[in-house]
Design a protein around this motif. Structure first.
Motif, mmCIF file in Angstrom:
data_model
loop_
_atom_site.group_PDB
_atom_site.id
_atom_site.type_symbol
_atom_site.label_atom_id
_atom_site.label_comp_id
_atom_site.label_asym_id
_atom_site.label_seq_id
_atom_site.Cartn_x
_atom_site.Cartn_y
_atom_site.Cartn_z
ATOM 1 N N ILE A 1 0.850 -1.193 0.000
ATOM 2 C CA ILE A 1 0.000 0.000 0.000
ATOM 3 C C ILE A 1 0.883 1.240 0.000
ATOM 4 O O ILE A 1 1.767 1.388 0.853
ATOM 5 N N ILE A 2 0.616 2.142 -0.955
ATOM 6 C CA ILE A 2 1.396 3.368 -1.104
ATOM 7 C C ILE A 2 0.426 4.490 -1.462
ATOM 8 O O ILE A 2 -0.685 4.236 -1.935
ATOM 9 N N SER A 3 0.825 5.731 -1.239
ATOM 10 C CA SER A 3 -0.048 6.855 -1.572
ATOM 11 C C SER A 3 0.760 8.126 -1.761
ATOM 12 O O SER A 3 1.927 8.209 -1.375
ATOM 13 N N ASP A 4 0.098 9.090 -2.342
ATOM 14 C CA ASP A 4 0.602 10.458 -2.413
ATOM 15 C C ASP A 4 2.041 10.557 -2.914
ATOM 16 O O ASP A 4 2.898 11.156 -2.279
ATOM 17 N N SER A 5 2.272 9.978 -4.096
ATOM 18 C CA SER A 5 3.597 10.051 -4.721
ATOM 19 C C SER A 5 3.768 11.326 -5.538
ATOM 20 O O SER A 5 4.879 11.637 -5.963
ATOM 21 N N VAL B 1 -10.182 -11.756 1.689
ATOM 22 C CA VAL B 1 -10.099 -10.529 2.475
ATOM 23 C C VAL B 1 -10.606 -9.371 1.621
ATOM 24 O O VAL B 1 -10.101 -9.136 0.521
ATOM 25 N N THR B 2 -11.597 -8.650 2.134
ATOM 26 C CA THR B 2 -12.170 -7.522 1.395
ATOM 27 C C THR B 2 -11.445 -6.238 1.778
ATOM 28 O O THR B 2 -11.369 -5.874 2.953
ATOM 29 N N ILE B 3 -10.921 -5.571 0.745
ATOM 30 C CA ILE B 3 -10.150 -4.333 0.925
ATOM 31 C C ILE B 3 -10.898 -3.207 0.235
ATOM 32 O O ILE B 3 -11.253 -3.308 -0.938
ATOM 33 N N TYR B 4 -11.126 -2.124 0.964
ATOM 34 C CA TYR B 4 -11.732 -0.919 0.403
ATOM 35 C C TYR B 4 -10.630 0.128 0.279
ATOM 36 O O TYR B 4 -9.846 0.320 1.216
ATOM 37 N N VAL B 5 -10.558 0.793 -0.883
ATOM 38 C CA VAL B 5 -9.512 1.783 -1.139
ATOM 39 C C VAL B 5 -10.144 3.084 -1.619
ATOM 40 O O VAL B 5 -10.990 3.079 -2.523
ATOM 41 N N THR B 6 -9.732 4.185 -1.027
ATOM 42 C CA THR B 6 -10.144 5.521 -1.457
ATOM 43 C C THR B 6 -9.011 6.480 -1.122
ATOM 44 O O THR B 6 -8.129 6.145 -0.323
ATOM 45 N N HIS B 7 -9.028 7.655 -1.716
ATOM 46 C CA HIS B 7 -7.989 8.626 -1.364
ATOM 47 C C HIS B 7 -8.285 9.244 -0.002
ATOM 48 O O HIS B 7 -7.379 9.407 0.811
ATOM 49 N N GLY B 8 -9.531 9.566 0.232
ATOM 50 C CA GLY B 8 -9.914 10.094 1.537
ATOM 51 C C GLY B 8 -10.453 11.507 1.527
ATOM 52 O O GLY B 8 -11.146 11.919 2.451
ATOM 53 N N HIS B 9 -10.157 12.263 0.475
ATOM 54 C CA HIS B 9 -10.615 13.653 0.428
ATOM 55 C C HIS B 9 -12.136 13.750 0.368
ATOM 56 O O HIS B 9 -12.706 14.724 0.855
ATOM 57 N N ALA C 1 -9.475 -1.014 5.265
ATOM 58 C CA ALA C 1 -9.779 0.228 4.549
ATOM 59 C C ALA C 1 -8.479 1.006 4.385
ATOM 60 O O ALA C 1 -7.819 1.335 5.375
ATOM 61 N N CYS C 2 -8.112 1.280 3.135
ATOM 62 C CA CYS C 2 -6.871 1.990 2.822
ATOM 63 C C CYS C 2 -7.207 3.383 2.306
ATOM 64 O O CYS C 2 -8.105 3.527 1.476
ATOM 65 N N TYR C 3 -6.463 4.368 2.763
ATOM 66 C CA TYR C 3 -6.691 5.740 2.336
ATOM 67 C C TYR C 3 -5.399 6.542 2.468
ATOM 68 O O TYR C 3 -4.447 6.103 3.109
ATOM 69 N N GLY C 4 -5.389 7.708 1.850
ATOM 70 C CA GLY C 4 -4.234 8.595 1.909
ATOM 71 C C GLY C 4 -4.670 9.999 2.265
ATOM 72 O O GLY C 4 -5.334 10.207 3.264
ATOM 73 N N ASN D 1 -3.336 4.128 6.570
ATOM 74 C CA ASN D 1 -2.862 5.250 5.761
ATOM 75 C C ASN D 1 -1.358 5.038 5.613
ATOM 76 O O ASN D 1 -0.638 5.088 6.610
ATOM 77 N N PRO D 2 -0.878 4.782 4.390
ATOM 78 C CA PRO D 2 0.544 4.506 4.216
ATOM 79 C C PRO D 2 1.433 5.742 4.340
ATOM 80 O O PRO D 2 2.658 5.633 4.273
ATOM 81 N N GLY D 3 0.824 6.912 4.545
ATOM 82 C CA GLY D 3 1.604 8.148 4.563
ATOM 83 C C GLY D 3 1.887 8.581 3.133
ATOM 84 O O GLY D 3 1.164 8.213 2.211
ATOM 85 N N SER D 4 2.933 9.347 2.952
ATOM 86 C CA SER D 4 3.310 9.808 1.613
ATOM 87 C C SER D 4 4.733 9.368 1.302
ATOM 88 O O SER D 4 5.630 9.536 2.129
ATOM 89 N N ILE D 5 4.909 8.823 0.124
ATOM 90 C CA ILE D 5 6.241 8.413 -0.320
ATOM 91 C C ILE D 5 7.065 9.620 -0.783
ATOM 92 O O ILE D 5 8.277 9.535 -0.931
#
Length: 170
Positions: free
Chosen positions: A5-9, A72-80, A103-106, A123-127
């Motif tokens: 899981i990664i976000s905000d690159s 395993v059910t995974i829900y993904v959204t950015h979060g805004h 639930a994954c979000y950034g 929330n994986p934070g920002s790379i």
């Protein structure tokens, strides 16, 4: 089940590709929680499930997605769209609607994981542009029938020692 899981690159191309490729063969799913600022066909996103962030203008990525991997059910959204910088409550309602176990979000650029009502929020934070920490982070979630572990890594692939979360599952 093992999820990367990664976000905000935010526009990083070769850097994102390097990090994704480091783990590509060891995980069951690759997830980007938005604000890649790249086009859908970009090589850095090959094989990656990507959602649209608030900085992904004109993107063809979906606002959110639901994936089931090894049961395993995974829900993904950015979060805004769920005001995650202020509260996780709207996101928790959506995760419940989707029947998510994860639930994954950034969006906030703040790395962290917690469990509430049987759902693990990640929330994986920002790379590229982390907040509240110096490390540029992403994570891997390992989930089985009895427990889950979310391990955070810095850009170079080193484990961030104070960011390894263990959750007991019912």
């Amino acid at each position: 089940m093992k999820a990367f899981i990664i976000s905000d690159s935010h526009g990083w191309e070769s850097e994102l590709e390097k990090v994704v490729n480091r783990h590509r063969e060891e995980v069951d799913i690759l997830i980007h929680c938005g604000d890649s600022e790249l086009e859908g066909g970009h090589s850095a996103l090959k094989g990656v499930k990507v959602v649209k962030g608030n900085c992904d203008f004109g993107s063809s990525f979906p606002d959110d997605l639901k994936e089931t991997v090894q049961g395993v059910t995974i829900y993904v959204t950015h979060g805004h769209l769920y005001n995650v910088k202020m509260t996780h409550v709207p996101l928790s309602y959506r995760a419940e609607e989707k029947g998510a176990q994860i639930a994954c979000y950034g969006h906030s650029h703040v790395a962290g994981a917690f469990m509430e009502n049987g759902v693990i929020y990640i929330n994986p934070g920002s790379i590229r542009l982390p907040r509240n920490r110096e490390e540029k982070t992403y994570c891997i979630c390992e989930y089985n029938k009895s427990n889950a572990t979310v391990t955070y890594f810095d850009y170079n692939g080193n484990v961030v020692e104070d960011m390894v979360y263990h959750f007991e599952l019912n």
